[in-house]
Design a protein around this motif. Structure first.
Motif, PDB file in Angstrom:
ATOM      1  N   ALA A  55     -42.174  12.677   6.706  1.00 42.21           N
ATOM      2  CA  ALA A  55     -42.771  11.893   6.411  1.00 42.21           C
ATOM      3  C   ALA A  55     -41.869  10.540   5.934  1.00 42.21           C
ATOM      4  CB  ALA A  55     -43.371  12.090   5.124  1.00 42.21           C
ATOM      5  N   ILE A  56     -40.464  10.684   5.799  1.00 37.95           N
ATOM      6  CA  ILE A  56     -40.345   9.219   5.082  1.00 37.95           C
ATOM      7  C   ILE A  56     -38.997   8.922   6.455  1.00 37.95           C
ATOM      8  CG2 ILE A  56     -37.391   9.264   4.144  1.00 37.95           C
ATOM      9  CD1 ILE A  56     -38.014  11.024   1.781  1.00 37.95           C
ATOM     10  N   ILE A  57     -39.122   9.183   7.311  1.00 32.91           N
ATOM     11  CA  ILE A  57     -38.745   8.878   8.367  1.00 32.91           C
ATOM     12  C   ILE A  57     -40.051   8.469   9.497  1.00 32.91           C
ATOM     13  CG2 ILE A  57     -38.241   9.545  10.898  1.00 32.91           C
ATOM     14  CD1 ILE A  57     -36.429  12.020  10.283  1.00 32.91           C
ATOM     15  N   GLY A  58     -41.080   8.273   8.894  1.00 31.10           N
ATOM     16  CA  GLY A  58     -42.359   8.042   9.562  1.00 31.10           C
ATOM     17  C   GLY A  58     -42.700   6.367   8.952  1.00 31.10           C
ATOM     18  N   ILE A  59     -42.484   6.429   7.064  1.00 27.99           N
ATOM     19  CA  ILE A  59     -42.559   5.313   6.688  1.00 27.99           C
ATOM     20  C   ILE A  59     -41.370   4.518   7.513  1.00 27.99           C
ATOM     21  CG2 ILE A  59     -41.763   4.786   4.773  1.00 27.99           C
ATOM     22  CD1 ILE A  59     -42.721   6.995   3.313  1.00 27.99           C
ATOM     23  N   GLY A  60     -39.933   4.897   7.379  1.00 36.15           N
ATOM     24  CA  GLY A  60     -38.735   3.753   8.115  1.00 36.15           C
ATOM     25  C   GLY A  60     -38.963   3.464   9.275  1.00 36.15           C
ATOM     26  N   VAL A  61     -39.717   4.285   9.857  1.00 32.09           N
ATOM     27  CA  VAL A  61     -40.014   4.104  10.897  1.00 32.09           C
ATOM     28  C   VAL A  61     -40.659   2.712  11.587  1.00 32.09           C
ATOM     29  CG1 VAL A  61     -40.999   4.355  14.034  1.00 32.09           C
ATOM     30  CG2 VAL A  61     -39.253   5.337  12.950  1.00 32.09           C
TER      31      VAL A  61
END
Length: 162
Positions: free
Chosen positions: A15-21
């Motif tokens: 989820a954190i990677i998705g938000i960052g991307v």
């Protein structure tokens, strides 16, 4: 079989990677900033509009009396104005500024309310994002990868003696 902590860490990290991307992709190119502000008698404000060449800007200033000082990047003023770059001009009632950045850089607009009523600024500005935000997005993505890495450690068997 994955441990419960591993699954939770994998979901949170993803989820954190998705938000960052998503943030990284959405910050590419011009960002439109809508400004709708009101300033009291005697108040002043400044705008610094950082944009690349070709960025279209629109600003409408409404008030009884106000002073405005304009400066833009490059040689000469690229905002419609009769005076030389950086001089203060007085206006009454309404001023509409529509311009296109001809060079990359920062346009500075300083507005001083000199009338006896409120001053309203309504603008639609196309700005470029600050380059440091790219680093922030990369840090968020990296933290998601680290969370996934630590959570994967919970599935490993502990060696004897631990």
């Amino acid at each position: 079989m994955l441990a419960k902590r591993t699954i939770i860490g994998f979901v949170v990290g993803s989820a954190i990677i998705g938000i960052g991307v998503f943030s990284l992709i959405s910050s590419i190119g011009f960002q439109t900033v809508d400004v709708n502000e009101t300033f009291g008698v005697g108040d002043s404000t400044s705008y610094q509009i950082t944009a690349n060449s070709g960025a279209q800007q629109h600003m409408k200033i409404t008030g009884e009396k106000f002073d405005i000082k304009l400066s833009s990047p490059g040689t000469g003023l690229q905002i419609p104005n009769d005076e030389k770059d950086g001089t203060v001009e007085s206006y009454e009632d309404e001023l509409i500024l529509d311009w296109v950045h001809q060079e990359d850089g920062v346009t500075r607009i300083h507005i001083q309310n000199t009338g006896s009523t409120d001053l309203e600024v309504d603008a639609s500005l196309n700005v470029t994002t600050d380059p440091i935000l790219f680093s922030y997005h990369i840090i968020v993505i990296t933290s998601g990868v680290i969370i996934i890495g630590f959570s994967m450690g919970f599935t490993l068997r502990k060696p004897k003696g631990f």
